[in-house]
Design a protein around this motif. Sequence first.
Motif, PDB file in Angstrom:
ATOM      1  N   THR A 161     -11.098  -2.125 -85.211  1.00  0.00           N
ATOM      2  CA  THR A 161     -10.006  -1.793 -84.282  1.00  0.00           C
ATOM      3  C   THR A 161      -8.655  -2.274 -84.771  1.00  0.00           C
ATOM      4  N   LEU A 162      -8.631  -3.170 -85.740  1.00  0.00           N
ATOM      5  CA  LEU A 162      -7.374  -3.733 -86.240  1.00  0.00           C
ATOM      6  C   LEU A 162      -7.140  -3.291 -87.675  1.00  0.00           C
ATOM      7  N   ASN A 163      -5.865  -3.157 -88.019  1.00  0.00           N
ATOM      8  CA  ASN A 163      -5.550  -2.863 -89.414  1.00  0.00           C
ATOM      9  C   ASN A 163      -5.524  -4.171 -90.204  1.00  0.00           C
ATOM     10  N   LYS A 164      -5.350  -4.071 -91.506  1.00  0.00           N
ATOM     11  CA  LYS A 164      -5.449  -5.239 -92.363  1.00  0.00           C
ATOM     12  C   LYS A 164      -4.391  -6.287 -92.041  1.00  0.00           C
ATOM     13  N   GLU A 165      -3.191  -5.837 -91.775  1.00  0.00           N
ATOM     14  CA  GLU A 165      -2.111  -6.783 -91.452  1.00  0.00           C
ATOM     15  C   GLU A 165      -2.413  -7.552 -90.178  1.00  0.00           C
ATOM     16  N   GLN A 166      -2.922  -6.859 -89.160  1.00  0.00           N
ATOM     17  CA  GLN A 166      -3.272  -7.516 -87.898  1.00  0.00           C
ATOM     18  C   GLN A 166      -4.416  -8.505 -88.097  1.00  0.00           C
ATOM     19  N   LYS A 167      -5.354  -8.146 -88.949  1.00  0.00           N
ATOM     20  CA  LYS A 167      -6.469  -9.058 -89.232  1.00  0.00           C
ATOM     21  C   LYS A 167      -5.975 -10.329 -89.924  1.00  0.00           C
ATOM     22  N   MET A 168      -5.047 -10.177 -90.852  1.00  0.00           N
ATOM     23  CA  MET A 168      -4.494 -11.347 -91.544  1.00  0.00           C
ATOM     24  C   MET A 168      -3.776 -12.269 -90.573  1.00  0.00           C
ATOM     25  N   VAL A 169      -3.044 -11.685 -89.637  1.00  0.00           N
ATOM     26  CA  VAL A 169      -2.350 -12.491 -88.617  1.00  0.00           C
ATOM     27  C   VAL A 169      -3.354 -13.232 -87.744  1.00  0.00           C
ATOM     28  N   ALA A 170      -4.425 -12.534 -87.322  1.00  0.00           N
ATOM     29  CA  ALA A 170      -5.453 -13.151 -86.479  1.00  0.00           C
ATOM     30  C   ALA A 170      -6.175 -14.275 -87.218  1.00  0.00           C
ATOM     31  N   LEU A 171      -6.449 -14.059 -88.508  1.00  0.00           N
ATOM     32  CA  LEU A 171      -7.119 -15.084 -89.312  1.00  0.00           C
ATOM     33  C   LEU A 171      -6.248 -16.322 -89.467  1.00  0.00           C
ATOM     34  N   ASN A 172      -4.980 -16.101 -89.757  1.00  0.00           N
ATOM     35  CA  ASN A 172      -4.045 -17.213 -89.906  1.00  0.00           C
ATOM     36  C   ASN A 172      -3.904 -17.993 -88.600  1.00  0.00           C
ATOM     37  N   LYS A 173      -3.874 -17.286 -87.483  1.00  0.00           N
ATOM     38  CA  LYS A 173      -3.759 -17.929 -86.177  1.00  0.00           C
ATOM     39  C   LYS A 173      -4.985 -18.776 -85.871  1.00  0.00           C
ATOM     40  N   ALA A 174      -6.167 -18.273 -86.207  1.00  0.00           N
ATOM     41  CA  ALA A 174      -7.404 -19.014 -85.960  1.00  0.00           C
ATOM     42  C   ALA A 174      -7.427 -20.324 -86.754  1.00  0.00           C
ATOM     43  N   ILE A 175      -6.977 -20.259 -87.999  1.00  0.00           N
ATOM     44  CA  ILE A 175      -6.945 -21.469 -88.826  1.00  0.00           C
ATOM     45  C   ILE A 175      -5.932 -22.470 -88.286  1.00  0.00           C
ATOM     46  N   GLU A 176      -4.765 -21.983 -87.877  1.00  0.00           N
ATOM     47  CA  GLU A 176      -3.739 -22.867 -87.322  1.00  0.00           C
ATOM     48  C   GLU A 176      -4.214 -23.538 -86.034  1.00  0.00           C
ATOM     49  N   GLU A 177      -4.915 -22.787 -85.187  1.00  0.00           N
ATOM     50  CA  GLU A 177      -5.422 -23.353 -83.938  1.00  0.00           C
ATOM     51  C   GLU A 177      -6.483 -24.414 -84.216  1.00  0.00           C
ATOM     52  N   MET A 275      -5.479 -21.284 -97.633  1.00  0.00           N
ATOM     53  CA  MET A 275      -4.847 -20.287 -98.505  1.00  0.00           C
ATOM     54  C   MET A 275      -5.907 -19.482 -99.255  1.00  0.00           C
ATOM     55  N   SER A 276      -6.969 -20.173 -99.673  1.00  0.00           N
ATOM     56  CA  SER A 276      -8.053 -19.482-100.374  1.00  0.00           C
ATOM     57  C   SER A 276      -8.755 -18.495 -99.451  1.00  0.00           C
ATOM     58  N   ILE A 277      -8.938 -18.874 -98.189  1.00  0.00           N
ATOM     59  CA  ILE A 277      -9.570 -17.980 -97.217  1.00  0.00           C
ATOM     60  C   ILE A 277      -8.731 -16.718 -97.038  1.00  0.00           C
ATOM     61  N   GLN A 278      -7.442 -16.892 -96.896  1.00  0.00           N
ATOM     62  CA  GLN A 278      -6.555 -15.742 -96.703  1.00  0.00           C
ATOM     63  C   GLN A 278      -6.529 -14.843 -97.935  1.00  0.00           C
ATOM     64  N   GLN A 279      -6.506 -15.464 -99.120  1.00  0.00           N
ATOM     65  CA  GLN A 279      -6.495 -14.675-100.357  1.00  0.00           C
ATOM     66  C   GLN A 279      -7.805 -13.913-100.530  1.00  0.00           C
ATOM     67  N   SER A 280      -8.912 -14.564-100.193  1.00  0.00           N
ATOM     68  CA  SER A 280     -10.222 -13.926-100.320  1.00  0.00           C
ATOM     69  C   SER A 280     -10.332 -12.749 -99.343  1.00  0.00           C
ATOM     70  N   PHE A 281      -9.850 -12.956 -98.131  1.00  0.00           N
ATOM     71  CA  PHE A 281      -9.918 -11.894 -97.137  1.00  0.00           C
ATOM     72  C   PHE A 281      -9.062 -10.696 -97.559  1.00  0.00           C
ATOM     73  N   ALA A 282      -7.904 -11.005 -98.083  1.00  0.00           N
ATOM     74  CA  ALA A 282      -7.017  -9.932 -98.524  1.00  0.00           C
ATOM     75  C   ALA A 282      -7.616  -9.155 -99.693  1.00  0.00           C
TER      76      ALA A 282
END
Length: 285
Positions: A161-177, A275-282
Amino acid sequence: MNVSKNDEQVVARKAGGLNPAVIIPILFVIGVCIYLFVLGNPGNFKDAEKLGSGSVAFSSVEGKDIHPESFLGIIYKGGVIVPILITFMITVIVFSFERYFVLGKAAGKGNLDNFVVQVRSLLNQNKVDEALEECDRQQGSVGNVVKEGLTTYKALSHDTTLNKEQKMVALNKAIEEATTLEMPMLEKNMMILSTLGTVATLIALLGTVIGMIKAFFALGSGGGTPDAAALSTGISEALINTALGIGTSAIAIILYNFFTSKIDGLTYKIDEIAMSIQQSFAEFN
């Protein structure tokens, strides 16, 4: 009413560590007892048989008539500020041990550097499940944050349901929380060490001023022949308070900086894996 696992984790983190509102009054009572019954023990003074047993503070002999013959007795002569400084010292010691054990537990099991290298290697191969297993074995704050990030990683990788950019934002938010949830446990009671590093010196300065007031009073009240005993007592009281305050402050500052560096090291490891998680996901999604 059902309580979610995340809510239980938040409560556990908030409840972790010592409660200063309870511990500090207890330490103050201990500090006063040390001053009265350890430092003030008649055995630390000359003519101890005249002072009776228990404490110099409860003897019938006036304080100006007793003369210490040990270092503990000398500290006792520092006056009413001494038990406060003793309380500061044991507070620094108690909360330093508390921080040491809490941060040790937060670092988890095994070598943290090896854990970071292993997780990054698994992420480069897109082995998310194996990385999650490493987090379960690590059982520390870094592992908790990484596990939350990887759990979100898996959920988002199957989300259509989400595009790649939205997924990256959601992933980053989860890590920050997840990082935000861990930080209060790491930083709890650090303010006490920081505060005592400053306040101990100021309280010691107060004791120094009181001692110097007594010394100058003895110097002036004797007219042409100053009371040498009272003069030396006032000066020694001032120096005793200065020494206790500087010593407590120095220890508090050193330990505060030590624990701060440990916390910074943990947060750096978290940022490194995030950072590694975000790079791997991307790369793989």
